[in-house]
Design a protein around this motif. Structure first.
Motif, short mmCIF file in Angstrom:
data_model
loop_
_atom_site.label_atom_id
_atom_site.label_comp_id
_atom_site.label_asym_id
_atom_site.label_seq_id
_atom_site.Cartn_x
_atom_site.Cartn_y
_atom_site.Cartn_z
N THR A 81 37.60 40.99 33.95
CA THR A 81 38.58 39.92 34.09
C THR A 81 38.92 39.72 35.56
OG1 THR A 81 39.51 40.62 31.96
CG2 THR A 81 40.82 39.11 33.28
N LYS A 82 39.03 38.45 35.96
CA LYS A 82 39.36 38.13 37.35
C LYS A 82 40.84 37.91 37.57
CE LYS A 82 35.28 38.23 39.20
NZ LYS A 82 34.98 39.22 40.27
N ALA A 83 41.61 37.75 36.51
CA ALA A 83 43.06 37.57 36.65
C ALA A 83 43.75 38.28 35.49
CB ALA A 83 43.42 36.08 36.65
N LEU A 84 44.71 39.12 35.82
CA LEU A 84 45.46 39.87 34.82
C LEU A 84 46.95 39.65 35.05
CD1 LEU A 84 43.63 43.31 34.65
CD2 LEU A 84 43.65 41.54 32.90
N PHE A 85 47.69 39.42 33.96
CA PHE A 85 49.14 39.28 34.02
C PHE A 85 49.73 40.34 33.09
CE2 PHE A 85 47.20 35.23 34.93
CZ PHE A 85 47.86 34.82 36.07
N VAL A 102 48.42 52.17 38.13
CA VAL A 102 48.55 51.21 39.23
C VAL A 102 47.52 51.50 40.31
CG1 VAL A 102 50.11 50.33 41.01
CG2 VAL A 102 50.99 50.83 38.72
N THR A 103 47.21 52.77 40.54
CA THR A 103 46.15 53.10 41.51
C THR A 103 44.81 52.53 41.06
OG1 THR A 103 47.29 55.16 42.11
CG2 THR A 103 44.96 54.99 42.68
N TYR A 104 44.52 52.66 39.79
CA TYR A 104 43.28 52.09 39.25
C TYR A 104 43.29 50.57 39.40
CZ TYR A 104 39.81 50.55 35.87
OH TYR A 104 38.76 49.93 35.27
N LEU A 105 44.42 49.94 39.13
CA LEU A 105 44.52 48.49 39.25
C LEU A 105 44.33 48.05 40.71
CD1 LEU A 105 47.54 47.72 36.89
CD2 LEU A 105 45.11 47.40 36.42
N GLN A 106 44.86 48.84 41.63
CA GLN A 106 44.69 48.51 43.05
C GLN A 106 43.22 48.59 43.46
OE1 GLN A 106 45.58 51.47 46.01
NE2 GLN A 106 46.86 50.02 47.18
N THR A 112 36.69 44.21 43.01
CA THR A 112 36.20 43.02 42.30
C THR A 112 36.79 41.72 42.84
OG1 THR A 112 37.95 43.18 40.63
CG2 THR A 112 35.90 44.39 40.21
N LYS A 113 37.67 41.80 43.83
CA LYS A 113 38.32 40.61 44.40
C LYS A 113 39.09 39.83 43.33
CE LYS A 113 36.35 41.55 48.33
NZ LYS A 113 37.16 42.14 49.43
N SER A 114 39.71 40.53 42.40
CA SER A 114 40.47 39.89 41.34
C SER A 114 41.95 39.83 41.70
CB SER A 114 40.28 40.64 40.02
OG SER A 114 40.69 41.99 40.15
N THR A 115 42.71 39.13 40.87
CA THR A 115 44.15 38.98 41.08
C THR A 115 44.89 39.59 39.89
OG1 THR A 115 43.83 36.92 42.30
CG2 THR A 115 46.03 37.35 41.41
N ILE A 116 45.83 40.46 40.18
CA ILE A 116 46.60 41.12 39.13
C ILE A 116 48.09 40.97 39.46
CG2 ILE A 116 47.09 43.28 37.94
CD1 ILE A 116 44.30 44.21 38.55
#
Length: 426
Positions: A81-85, A102-106, A112-116
């Motif tokens: 996924t490129k965008a997660l909310f 949160v470390t994994y999300l960072q 992957t150059k995604s936005t979370i």
């Protein structure tokens, strides 16, 4: 793999150990997905229950509430996924687990150059520092920037007159009660359409019960019992959405039951009234239909009330089973009201089935003075029911009011307790 390692040595390349191990592992056919899944399970602390069913609050015991919360997070981050909310993912988690997630999300965002976009309530300082950009909202204003920049800006006193009062809603709910009710009704109607097979199957089962037994009490017991697992599942959703002010759910759940109960009542009356050969009178048929509808309705709400008052499906089922015994005992059929001891007669007067039976018999035979033989003696039908069962045709109006009050009381108790009591396991 050996060729890749040989060329790395020739070129003097020394890759980072963790990245090198990961890249070589996922290059093996069939291991890419399993490795990613195992990695996410390890990060979320779900590797200890990887082979355990999720379960539910009704029938099957599964993983705990905190593990279900982490499982939901894992479902979101496992795909490309490129965008997660993500909203309040730290609820039910300790600080160390939140920090790992949160470390994994960072790392996922940077690689992957995604936005979370993540919302957290009072995160720990080490978790707070992991975010690239932070937005703080309060009193109609917001601040955006890095953690260092925000610390400098928040150290200065703010001017509340500059807050945008129209930027946020300061009411208890973001929508009016009518809009909330319509939204919850639309949701309940959608769930009914999705579960249309279950309702069609249950209607066919009701038809068999009606034709086979000609008894309303077999039908109402089925209604009260089958509603229990559905409300248990819906209660879990309500707990999750309660913070948003979704308190129109009880009224929507109560209202959406009425069309189905009306269909059941119509089906029951259409089959049983001519089959039993009651008097063909519009007056009596209307009373019969009213009594059947009210009885079906309050039994349905009775099952919903049991769920709202108890922590688990098992406790609600046990309470329902005990109540069915009491409702049959004090209905006035096994022991008529004049023969019930005075210190137990209050059970008869508060028993819903007693009023249903009273309305059914009084509306059909309470005004019939035809003589019949009872215990070898001639007696009028209405006089027999009045002396033996205590049924008086003059009390039919009071009976109708009491009969419709039971579903109102049960629905009100359900609405209040489902909104106020919280049996969710932490």
């Amino acid at each position: 793999m050996m060729e890749v390692s040989r060329r790395e040595k020739q070129a003097g390349i020394t890759p980072e150990a963790d990245i090198d191990t990961c890249m070589k592992a996922i290059s093996v056919n069939g291991l890419e997905r399993s490795l990613q899944t195992d990695y996410v399970l390890k990060i979320l602390g779900l590797d200890i229950c990887a082979d355990t069913i999720v379960g539910d609050d009704a029938m099957r015991r599964g993983i705990s509430g905190g593990q279900k919360k982490r499982l939901t997070t894992g479902e979101m981050i496992i795909g490309p996924t490129k965008a997660l909310f993500m909203d309040e993912i730290s609820t039910g988690l300790d600080n160390s687990t939140t920090f790992q997630i949160v470390t994994y999300l960072q790392q996922l965002t940077h690689i992957t150059k995604s936005t979370i976009l993540v919302s957290l309530l009072q995160p720990a300082s080490e978790t707070f520092d992991l975010f690239d950009d932070i937005i703080l909202m309060a009193e109609g204003s917001f601040q955006k920037g890095s953690s260092t920049k925000l610390a400098e800006e928040l150290s200065m006193p703010s001017d509340k007159s500059e807050s945008q009062n129209n930027a946020l809603s300061f009411n208890a709910y973001s929508l009016g009660k009518w809009e909330l009710f319509k939204a919850c009704m639309a949701r309940e109607w959608l769930l009914m359409k999705r579960n249309s097979f279950i309702h069609v199957f249950k209607s066919a089962q009701d038809l068999i019960n009606i034709v086979g037994s000609m008894s309303i009490f077999f039908l109402v017991l089925g209604n009260s019992s089958t509603v229990l697992p559905f409300i248990v599942t819906e209660r879990t959703v309500l707990y999750r959405e309660r913070f948003a002010g979704m308190y129109s759910y009880p009224s929507a759940q109560v209202t959406v039951e009425i069309p189905y109960i009306s269909l059941q009542a119509l089906l029951f009356v259409t089959i049983t009234y001519p089959a039993i050969n009651f008097y063909w009178s519009a007056y009596k048929m209307i009373w019969y239909s009213y009594t059947v509808f009210s009885t079906l309705l309050y039994f349905n709400y009775l099952g919903m009330m049991f769920i709202s008052l108890t922590p688990t499906f098992q406790v609600a089922s046990a309470l329902a089973g005990f109540s069915y015994t009491m409702l049959n005992l004090f209905a006035g059929f096994i022991i008529s009201e004049p023969k019930i001891p005075k210190w137990w007669v209050w059970g008869y007067w508060i028993c819903p089935t007693a009023w249903s039976l009273k309305a059914l018999i009084t509306s059909q035979y309470g005004d019939i003075n035809k003589e019949i033989s009872v215990f070898g003696e001639p007696n009028a039908i209405n006089a027999f029911f009045k002396s033996y069962y205590g049924y008086n045709h003059d009390d039919l109006g009071v009976t109708a009011i009491v009969l419709i009050s039971f579903p109102l009381v049960f629905a009100s108790v359900f609405g209040y307790t489902i909104a106020k009591l919280n049996f969710q396991r932490k």
